[in-house]
Write an enzyme that holds these catalytic residues in place. Sequence first.
Site, short mmCIF file in Angstrom:
data_model
loop_
_atom_site.label_atom_id
_atom_site.label_comp_id
_atom_site.label_asym_id
_atom_site.label_seq_id
_atom_site.Cartn_x
_atom_site.Cartn_y
_atom_site.Cartn_z
N ASN A 199 38.41 39.39 28.19
CA ASN A 199 37.61 38.23 28.66
C ASN A 199 36.30 38.68 29.30
O ASN A 199 35.51 37.85 29.74
CB ASN A 199 38.42 37.35 29.62
CG ASN A 199 38.71 38.05 30.93
OD1 ASN A 199 38.31 39.19 31.15
ND2 ASN A 199 39.42 37.37 31.82
N GLY A 243 35.40 43.97 31.95
CA GLY A 243 35.18 44.88 30.83
C GLY A 243 33.70 45.20 30.65
O GLY A 243 32.83 44.56 31.24
N ALA A 249 44.57 43.31 32.92
CA ALA A 249 45.15 42.95 34.23
C ALA A 249 44.13 43.22 35.31
O ALA A 249 43.21 44.02 35.13
CB ALA A 249 46.40 43.80 34.51
N TYR A 257 50.30 43.18 43.56
CA TYR A 257 49.94 43.84 42.29
C TYR A 257 51.18 44.51 41.69
O TYR A 257 51.54 44.28 40.53
CB TYR A 257 48.82 44.88 42.54
CG TYR A 257 48.59 45.80 41.38
CD1 TYR A 257 47.99 45.35 40.22
CD2 TYR A 257 49.00 47.14 41.43
CE1 TYR A 257 47.79 46.20 39.14
CE2 TYR A 257 48.80 47.99 40.37
CZ TYR A 257 48.20 47.51 39.22
OH TYR A 257 48.01 48.36 38.16
N PHE A 302 50.79 56.82 36.98
CA PHE A 302 50.44 57.26 38.33
C PHE A 302 48.92 57.09 38.46
O PHE A 302 48.39 56.10 37.96
CB PHE A 302 51.03 58.65 38.61
CG PHE A 302 52.51 58.50 38.91
CD1 PHE A 302 53.40 58.15 37.90
CD2 PHE A 302 52.99 58.59 40.20
CE1 PHE A 302 54.75 57.90 38.18
CE2 PHE A 302 54.33 58.35 40.49
CZ PHE A 302 55.21 58.00 39.47
#
Length: 326
Positions: free
Chosen positions: A31, A35, A73, A139, A167
Amino acid sequence: MILVTGGAGYIGSHANKELNLAGYETVVLDNMSYGHQDFLKWGVFEEVDLGDTEAIRDVFRKYEIEAVMHFAAFTYVGESVEDPQKYYLNNLRNTLNLFQVMNEFEVKKLVFSSTCATYGNPQKIPLTEDHPQNPINPYGQGKLMVEKILKDYSQAYDLRYVSLRYFNAAGADPEQDVGERHDPETHLIPLILDAAAGKREDIKIFGTDYPTPDGTCIRDYIHVTDLADAHIKALKYLETGGKSEVFNLGNGNGFSVREVIEEAKKVTGNQIKATEIERRPGDPPILVGSSKKAREILKWQPKYDDLTKIITTAWEWYKKDNEVGM
Ligand code: UFG
């Protein structure tokens, strides 16, 4: 084709590159809220928000999607504490929209971006996949909820998935086609590089009274290209009939905040001023993972497996990205 959600972001863009190098065709869905246009170098691009289920359907109608890699996310742990709704709507509800459309179109293979933040405060180190999961922020909580939902969906709808618990993703594509660029930046290594480049006065060390040898938090830094490679291996595993699984992805070595700063001084050759301040809420003292399972089952072998290599690629990218403009 492989659908790569969040493919214009940090980890998604690196995975999209590796997928294309491995001979896969990709559709990047993003979206563009976080990005980057210049990270869209491979595959075709569809600007779609996962909040719009009908727009997701259009993508599945337009392309023959065989499998999905779901990176899209929000990832700011601190923000998730202040505004959990933002996180649950995007990372949970919108993820369910995607799964709903996958189900409608009978797309049965998924690689999901999970996180070591699903473990919460470790009871033993290194963390293995069977360690209890008690996340300490929304989160991590949202990512854990998706993991649990995947378990139910896989049993009911024959979906097969791999959840990858990353990680601390760090470093950049060694060819510098893509790299790490967040706005705002909150991650340790890019902030240290800002300080090394003189773009910020200092790096703040969040807490020096942790129960660790030098008092600062210890993390397991894993190179983003190694993460990307693990996604290809996870996809191949699903393609060859592998059952749904969860894997940690880390190097198994922990480095303290002070050690990362010292290493960055060596790599950059620059002075880096560090200022000690109070702890940041929600930071576990040590997060180090065992990736034995991924090494054994996926035959995953990290290549950029030491801090020098990780910071060197991050610095090469940083210099390029800051000359070219952000
Ligand atoms: N840190 C500092 N100063 C800074 C920034 C960070 O001392 O300016 C310390 C943190 O306190 C922490 C370590 O450096 O101990 C690493 O911090 P990062 O913010 O780079 O990353 P986190 O360990 O907070 O990573 C977490 C989760 C990941 C998740 C990621 C999302 O562990 O699972 O946040 O951004 F994906």
